[in-house]
Scaffold this motif. Sequence first.
Motif, mmCIF file in Angstrom:
data_model
loop_
_atom_site.group_PDB
_atom_site.id
_atom_site.type_symbol
_atom_site.label_atom_id
_atom_site.label_comp_id
_atom_site.label_asym_id
_atom_site.label_seq_id
_atom_site.Cartn_x
_atom_site.Cartn_y
_atom_site.Cartn_z
ATOM 1 N N PRO A 158 79.013 64.237 50.560
ATOM 2 C CA PRO A 158 80.034 64.040 51.598
ATOM 3 C C PRO A 158 80.287 65.314 52.404
ATOM 4 N N ALA A 159 80.214 66.461 51.737
ATOM 5 C CA ALA A 159 80.424 67.733 52.443
ATOM 6 C C ALA A 159 79.309 67.969 53.456
ATOM 7 N N VAL A 160 78.079 67.645 53.074
ATOM 8 C CA VAL A 160 76.947 67.792 53.992
ATOM 9 C C VAL A 160 77.086 66.820 55.163
ATOM 10 N N ARG A 161 77.511 65.582 54.878
ATOM 11 C CA ARG A 161 77.699 64.605 55.956
ATOM 12 C C ARG A 161 78.734 65.086 56.964
ATOM 13 N N ASP A 162 79.819 65.711 56.461
ATOM 14 C CA ASP A 162 80.845 66.245 57.361
ATOM 15 C C ASP A 162 80.262 67.336 58.260
ATOM 16 N N GLU A 163 79.424 68.191 57.676
ATOM 17 C CA GLU A 163 78.802 69.262 58.462
ATOM 18 C C GLU A 163 77.841 68.692 59.498
ATOM 19 N N ILE A 164 77.141 67.610 59.135
ATOM 20 C CA ILE A 164 76.239 66.947 60.087
ATOM 21 C C ILE A 164 77.040 66.429 61.273
ATOM 22 N N LEU A 165 78.153 65.749 60.989
ATOM 23 C CA LEU A 165 78.977 65.174 62.050
ATOM 24 C C LEU A 165 79.532 66.254 62.976
ATOM 25 N N LYS A 166 79.922 67.388 62.423
ATOM 26 C CA LYS A 166 80.421 68.494 63.246
ATOM 27 C C LYS A 166 79.356 68.952 64.233
ATOM 28 N N ARG A 167 78.127 69.092 63.733
ATOM 29 C CA ARG A 167 77.031 69.561 64.585
ATOM 30 C C ARG A 167 76.625 68.509 65.606
ATOM 31 N N LEU A 168 76.668 67.241 65.206
ATOM 32 C CA LEU A 168 76.354 66.173 66.154
ATOM 33 C C LEU A 168 77.370 66.132 67.290
ATOM 34 N N PHE A 169 78.627 66.322 66.958
ATOM 35 C CA PHE A 169 79.670 66.316 67.984
ATOM 36 C C PHE A 169 79.459 67.459 68.978
ATOM 37 N N LYS A 170 79.137 68.635 68.459
ATOM 38 C CA LYS A 170 78.903 69.788 69.338
ATOM 39 C C LYS A 170 77.702 69.548 70.260
ATOM 40 N N LEU A 171 76.646 68.950 69.707
ATOM 41 C CA LEU A 171 75.457 68.670 70.507
ATOM 42 C C LEU A 171 75.751 67.594 71.557
ATOM 43 N N TRP A 172 76.577 66.601 71.194
ATOM 44 C CA TRP A 172 76.960 65.557 72.143
ATOM 45 C C TRP A 172 77.744 66.150 73.307
ATOM 46 N N ILE A 173 78.668 67.062 72.998
ATOM 47 C CA ILE A 173 79.469 67.729 74.028
ATOM 48 C C ILE A 173 78.569 68.508 74.983
ATOM 49 N N LYS A 174 77.498 69.099 74.454
ATOM 50 C CA LYS A 174 76.574 69.887 75.281
ATOM 51 C C LYS A 174 75.685 69.025 76.165
ATOM 52 N N GLY A 175 75.675 67.712 75.923
ATOM 53 C CA GLY A 175 74.848 66.829 76.729
ATOM 54 C C GLY A 175 73.459 66.608 76.164
ATOM 55 N N THR A 176 73.300 66.820 74.868
ATOM 56 C CA THR A 176 72.005 66.629 74.217
ATOM 57 C C THR A 176 71.640 65.148 74.210
ATOM 58 N N SER A 177 70.404 64.849 74.571
ATOM 59 C CA SER A 177 69.987 63.443 74.633
ATOM 60 C C SER A 177 69.340 62.962 73.336
ATOM 61 N N LEU A 178 68.724 63.878 72.587
ATOM 62 C CA LEU A 178 68.016 63.514 71.358
ATOM 63 C C LEU A 178 68.176 64.606 70.323
ATOM 64 N N VAL A 179 68.503 64.224 69.102
ATOM 65 C CA VAL A 179 68.618 65.184 68.006
ATOM 66 C C VAL A 179 67.971 64.592 66.759
ATOM 67 N N VAL A 180 67.319 65.445 65.999
ATOM 68 C CA VAL A 180 66.657 65.026 64.762
ATOM 69 C C VAL A 180 67.395 65.622 63.569
ATOM 70 N N ILE A 181 67.692 64.780 62.593
ATOM 71 C CA ILE A 181 68.301 65.271 61.348
ATOM 72 C C ILE A 181 67.208 65.316 60.288
ATOM 73 N N ASP A 182 66.910 66.513 59.814
ATOM 74 C CA ASP A 182 65.894 66.717 58.780
ATOM 75 C C ASP A 182 66.572 66.579 57.421
ATOM 76 N N VAL A 183 66.365 65.430 56.773
ATOM 77 C CA VAL A 183 67.058 65.125 55.515
ATOM 78 C C VAL A 183 66.061 64.757 54.421
ATOM 79 N N PRO A 184 65.811 65.662 53.466
ATOM 80 C CA PRO A 184 64.916 65.319 52.356
ATOM 81 C C PRO A 184 65.354 64.055 51.618
ATOM 82 N N LEU A 185 66.676 63.877 51.472
ATOM 83 C CA LEU A 185 67.209 62.706 50.763
ATOM 84 C C LEU A 185 67.793 61.699 51.754
ATOM 85 N N LEU A 186 67.110 61.512 52.868
ATOM 86 C CA LEU A 186 67.556 60.570 53.896
ATOM 87 C C LEU A 186 67.740 59.173 53.322
#
Length: 238
Positions: free
Chosen positions: A92-120
């Motif tokens: 859950p802590a990692v998921r929270d950190e992912i969401l924080k980074r996704l929000f920042k990238l969304w604000i910047k206008g990023t169109s595509l982002v890849v999440i590298d997750v060994p345990l996807l």
Amino acid sequence: MKVVGLTGGIASGKSTVVSTIVSLDIPVIDCDKLARIVVEPTHPAYKKLVAHFGVEILQNQEMGQPLDRYKFGTIIFPNPAQRKVANSIIHPAVRDEILKRLFKLWIKGTSLVVIDVPLLLEGELWRIVSEVIVVYCPPETQLARIKARDGLSEEDALARINAQRPLIEKVDYADHVIQNISDLDSLKQSTIEVMNKIKPNPIWTILGYFPPFTFLMASWVIAKRHLKGDPRKTKSKV
């Protein structure tokens, strides 16, 4: 913003795929790095781990000291119950950190982002991404690479491979499979081809900045995954 999940296995060639994606100026969220961040002394998850496992998992067995990864591993890997507790704190802590980074990238206008997750797949994160990419190589190739790269015996190399879900099972979840069965140039080219396929339409990216449409897009992704169901469970019913 389109969010894509990337996974593979030990010695599958995922690191090369990630570096190729980064070279295309596509941001990658590295969940291995996030997993290290959430166990740092300043993070709330650190205190939860110590509260359950005790200071024995810390270097010098003192509060405020970094996690002793070797000691922590000897506690959780042989014990499924303890591993489940650790995962219930860390994931859950990692998921929270992912969401924080996704929000920042969304604000910047990023169109595509890849999440590298060994345990996807194991962490059920595949259910909330638009598409899943799996880097695959045959088991015999995987074994040979680990032995050559890490200087391990065949027994030790197999133990590492068997500690993960087989790559062939991960392929069942994939929307795109990057085959690593030749040389590095072929792997890089295959990666570029897949990324070109999943590149979002600019119009959809613009629409994604309107909250109602953003909500509809996110709901559609989650609903689509839910309706599709778990491929392994579906397969077992056939």
